[in-house]
Write a protein that holds these residues in place. Structure first.
Motif, PDB file in Angstrom:
ATOM      1  N   ILE A   1       0.833  -1.208   0.000  1.00  0.00           N
ATOM      2  CA  ILE A   1       0.000   0.000   0.000  1.00  0.00           C
ATOM      3  C   ILE A   1       0.869   1.260   0.000  1.00  0.00           C
ATOM      4  O   ILE A   1       1.775   1.407   0.820  1.00  0.00           O
ATOM      5  CB  ILE A   1      -0.946   0.012   1.209  1.00  0.00           C
ATOM      6  CG1 ILE A   1      -1.968  -1.125   1.073  1.00  0.00           C
ATOM      7  CG2 ILE A   1      -1.658   1.361   1.326  1.00  0.00           C
ATOM      8  CD1 ILE A   1      -2.906  -1.245   2.249  1.00  0.00           C
ATOM      9  N   VAL A   2       0.569   2.146  -0.936  1.00  0.00           N
ATOM     10  CA  VAL A   2       1.173   3.477  -0.976  1.00  0.00           C
ATOM     11  C   VAL A   2       0.177   4.446  -0.365  1.00  0.00           C
ATOM     12  O   VAL A   2      -0.910   4.657  -0.902  1.00  0.00           O
ATOM     13  CB  VAL A   2       1.515   3.908  -2.413  1.00  0.00           C
ATOM     14  CG1 VAL A   2       2.140   5.300  -2.412  1.00  0.00           C
ATOM     15  CG2 VAL A   2       2.452   2.911  -3.077  1.00  0.00           C
ATOM     16  N   ASP A   3       0.528   5.017   0.773  1.00  0.00           N
ATOM     17  CA  ASP A   3      -0.349   5.963   1.476  1.00  0.00           C
ATOM     18  C   ASP A   3       0.081   7.376   1.117  1.00  0.00           C
ATOM     19  O   ASP A   3       1.219   7.775   1.372  1.00  0.00           O
ATOM     20  CB  ASP A   3      -0.259   5.730   2.984  1.00  0.00           C
ATOM     21  CG  ASP A   3      -1.246   6.574   3.753  1.00  0.00           C
ATOM     22  OD1 ASP A   3      -2.270   6.969   3.162  1.00  0.00           O
ATOM     23  OD2 ASP A   3      -1.000   6.859   4.940  1.00  0.00           O
ATOM     24  N   ILE A   4      -0.827   8.145   0.526  1.00  0.00           N
ATOM     25  CA  ILE A   4      -0.526   9.510   0.090  1.00  0.00           C
ATOM     26  C   ILE A   4      -1.135  10.486   1.082  1.00  0.00           C
ATOM     27  O   ILE A   4      -2.357  10.566   1.236  1.00  0.00           O
ATOM     28  CB  ILE A   4      -1.071   9.773  -1.326  1.00  0.00           C
ATOM     29  CG1 ILE A   4      -0.520   8.740  -2.310  1.00  0.00           C
ATOM     30  CG2 ILE A   4      -0.744  11.187  -1.774  1.00  0.00           C
ATOM     31  CD1 ILE A   4      -1.154   8.803  -3.681  1.00  0.00           C
ATOM     32  N   GLN A   5      -0.281  11.225   1.780  1.00  0.00           N
ATOM     33  CA  GLN A   5      -0.744  12.226   2.727  1.00  0.00           C
ATOM     34  C   GLN A   5      -1.330  13.424   1.967  1.00  0.00           C
ATOM     35  O   GLN A   5      -1.126  13.566   0.769  1.00  0.00           O
ATOM     36  CB  GLN A   5       0.425  12.676   3.616  1.00  0.00           C
ATOM     37  CG  GLN A   5       1.112  11.554   4.377  1.00  0.00           C
ATOM     38  CD  GLN A   5       0.183  10.857   5.339  1.00  0.00           C
ATOM     39  OE1 GLN A   5      -0.559  11.499   6.067  1.00  0.00           O
ATOM     40  NE2 GLN A   5       0.202   9.517   5.331  1.00  0.00           N
ATOM     41  N   PRO A   6      -2.117  14.292   2.654  1.00  0.00           N
ATOM     42  CA  PRO A   6      -2.656  15.480   1.972  1.00  0.00           C
ATOM     43  C   PRO A   6      -1.557  16.225   1.216  1.00  0.00           C
ATOM     44  O   PRO A   6      -0.546  16.624   1.796  1.00  0.00           O
ATOM     45  CB  PRO A   6      -3.214  16.315   3.127  1.00  0.00           C
ATOM     46  CG  PRO A   6      -3.603  15.299   4.155  1.00  0.00           C
ATOM     47  CD  PRO A   6      -2.559  14.213   4.050  1.00  0.00           C
ATOM     48  N   SER A   7      -1.766  16.378  -0.091  1.00  0.00           N
ATOM     49  CA  SER A   7      -0.697  16.838  -0.977  1.00  0.00           C
ATOM     50  C   SER A   7      -1.202  17.930  -1.903  1.00  0.00           C
ATOM     51  O   SER A   7      -2.407  18.073  -2.135  1.00  0.00           O
ATOM     52  CB  SER A   7      -0.168  15.665  -1.825  1.00  0.00           C
ATOM     53  OG  SER A   7       0.179  14.568  -1.009  1.00  0.00           O
ATOM     54  N   GLY A   8      -0.244  18.682  -2.447  1.00  0.00           N
ATOM     55  CA  GLY A   8      -0.554  19.700  -3.431  1.00  0.00           C
ATOM     56  C   GLY A   8      -0.324  19.171  -4.840  1.00  0.00           C
ATOM     57  O   GLY A   8       0.729  18.595  -5.127  1.00  0.00           O
ATOM     58  N   LEU A   9      -1.318  19.337  -5.703  1.00  0.00           N
ATOM     59  CA  LEU A   9      -1.237  18.881  -7.092  1.00  0.00           C
ATOM     60  C   LEU A   9      -1.602  20.042  -8.000  1.00  0.00           C
ATOM     61  O   LEU A   9      -2.662  20.644  -7.849  1.00  0.00           O
ATOM     62  CB  LEU A   9      -2.189  17.705  -7.326  1.00  0.00           C
ATOM     63  CG  LEU A   9      -2.427  17.274  -8.781  1.00  0.00           C
ATOM     64  CD1 LEU A   9      -1.148  16.704  -9.379  1.00  0.00           C
ATOM     65  CD2 LEU A   9      -3.554  16.254  -8.865  1.00  0.00           C
ATOM     66  N   MET A  10      -0.706  20.372  -8.929  1.00  0.00           N
ATOM     67  CA  MET A  10      -1.001  21.399  -9.919  1.00  0.00           C
ATOM     68  C   MET A  10      -0.956  20.762 -11.302  1.00  0.00           C
ATOM     69  O   MET A  10       0.059  20.184 -11.685  1.00  0.00           O
ATOM     70  CB  MET A  10       0.003  22.556  -9.847  1.00  0.00           C
ATOM     71  CG  MET A  10      -0.241  23.631 -10.915  1.00  0.00           C
ATOM     72  SD  MET A  10       0.920  25.021 -10.815  1.00  0.00           S
ATOM     73  CE  MET A  10       0.276  25.854  -9.361  1.00  0.00           C
ATOM     74  N   MET A  11      -2.067  20.836 -12.032  1.00  0.00           N
ATOM     75  CA  MET A  11      -2.125  20.332 -13.395  1.00  0.00           C
ATOM     76  C   MET A  11      -2.413  21.508 -14.319  1.00  0.00           C
ATOM     77  O   MET A  11      -3.456  22.156 -14.183  1.00  0.00           O
ATOM     78  CB  MET A  11      -3.197  19.254 -13.538  1.00  0.00           C
ATOM     79  CG  MET A  11      -3.240  18.615 -14.920  1.00  0.00           C
ATOM     80  SD  MET A  11      -4.268  17.124 -14.973  1.00  0.00           S
ATOM     81  CE  MET A  11      -5.894  17.844 -14.709  1.00  0.00           C
TER      82      MET A  11
END
Length: 380
Positions: free
Chosen positions: A236-246
């Motif tokens: 399992i890859v757990d992704i913490q609250p993150s910033g994504l710019m597309m």
């Protein structure tokens, strides 16, 4: 006077002795760096099923400062040691950084890695195995001997940096082909038992197609700032609250991806005072047109992607979005669409495909000149 001379000599000794020790150690590393690298590569090749090959190596003091670094040229990593085994990694330069204090203790603990100019080939085979995982599988089942032999080399990466790397990924199960070009990436990783924790800041170009060329996601420029945890035992890859710019759209991302079960649960959220989030999802040729329009409004976007993506399955996709108090203005032609608003929803439905897909825009309002528009649109 004698007292001053005494303390002056003491000061000179205190400065000179450490300088000579450090200088001698640096000279030792410079003279023996080839043997150091060769020894570590032999350990890796003995411990893992994959094969690591390198060309020349050289000592460098400043490229990875404050770490003492060894530059390794033309690095290749193969999935196995068999003849004609496929290449997973082929890069021009890798700088491996060590702490001077660790080297004094005979411990080559890798603290920093810089990887520049190269190619990563990632393949998910039809049996679900990952070529990189196959390469890193333990070759010697005698773990006690393996741990004893490899105890001098550990990875607690305080810093990792990637520049100008192409990542090509083939998913043989879902028949997809992913192209990524990493302009730059910086981060750090630490390993604790089977848990890999890391922080990543990266920007890259991303494109997803079906194997054979049919586009799924057109080329997008993406930036990610995230903290992740990967559990090797659970997959399992757990992704913490993150910033994504597309493109120009800003989003918040969090959730998890289960690599073993091919399952995921990701949420995306965003709020903007303009239409950048919507423009981000448009095709490249449409983006160039939309960017010519001055725009503003109260924009929101919330989406969840969850479920299995194995064996060609599509996960569930549900998105809510909308606009309030918006406008679009073509200043060149002095035209403006004002008082824009709508509530939008998208889902791929129970069957998670086009047959149950539904797209709706309700409570639509707009004003163009003296005219006003109200309505709703539902497509299913």
């Amino acid at each position: 006077m004698k007292s001053k001379k005494f303390w002056k000599r003491i000061l000179i000794v205190l400065i000179l002795v450490p300088t000579l020790i450090v200088g001698g150690l640096v000279q030792y590393i410079r003279s023996n760096q080839s043997e150091i690298i060769k020894g570590e590569i032999e350990k890796l090749n003995k411990e893992y099923k994959g094969l690591v090959q390198i060309e020349e190596s050289e000592f460098t003091l400043w490229r990875n400062f404050p770490y003492i670094s060894l530059k390794v040229n033309d690095v290749q990593i193969f999935e196995s040691k068999e003849e004609n085994a496929p290449v997973i990694i082929d890069v021009k330069d890798i700088y491996v950084g060590f702490n001077l204090s660790d080297i004094l203790e005979g411990n080559y603990d890798v603290q920093s890695i810089i990887v520049e100019d190269g190619l990563f080939n990632i393949v998910i085979h039809e049996d679900g195995s990952l070529n990189l995982t196959n390469s890193l599988a333990i070759a010697n089942l005698d773990t006690t001997a393996t741990e004893a032999e490899s105890s001098a080399t550990n990875f607690h990466l305080e810093r990792i940096q990637l520049n100008n790397l192409k990542i090509h990924s083939i998913d043989s199960i879902n028949k997809t082909d992913t192209e990524m070009f990493v302009n730059s990436a910086k981060g750090g990783f630490s390993l604790s038992d089977s848990l890999i924790m890391g922080h990543i800041d990266t920007d890259f170009d991303y494109e997803l197609t079906e194997i054979g060329g049919k586009p799924i996601v057109n080329k997008k420029h993406i930036e990610i700032h995230t903290d992740v945890e990967f559990n090797e035992q659970t997959g399992i890859v757990d992704i913490q609250p993150s910033g994504l710019m597309m493109e120009n759209g800003d989003f918040e991302l969090e959730g998890f991806v289960d690599m073993k079960k091919a399952d995921l649960d990701l949420t995306f959220k965003g709020k903007k005072p303009n239409f950048d989030m919507f423009i981000a999802f448009a095709p490249a040729d449409v983006i160039s047109v939309l960017e010519k329009y001055k725009n503003a409004g109260d924009i929101y976007f919330e989406a969840r992607v969850d479920g299995s993506f194995s064996n060609g399955n599509m996960p569930s996709i549900n998105a809510d979005f909308g606009v309030g108090k918006g406008f679009l203005e073509n200043t060149a032609q002095d035209r403006k669409i004002d008082k824009m608003g709508f509530v939008g929803h998208f889902t791929n439905g129970v069957k998670r495909n086009a047959s149950t897909m539904e797209f709706s825009l309700t409570d639509m309002t707009a004003s163009l000149g003296k005219g006003e528009f109200k309505g709703s649109v539902v497509v299913n």
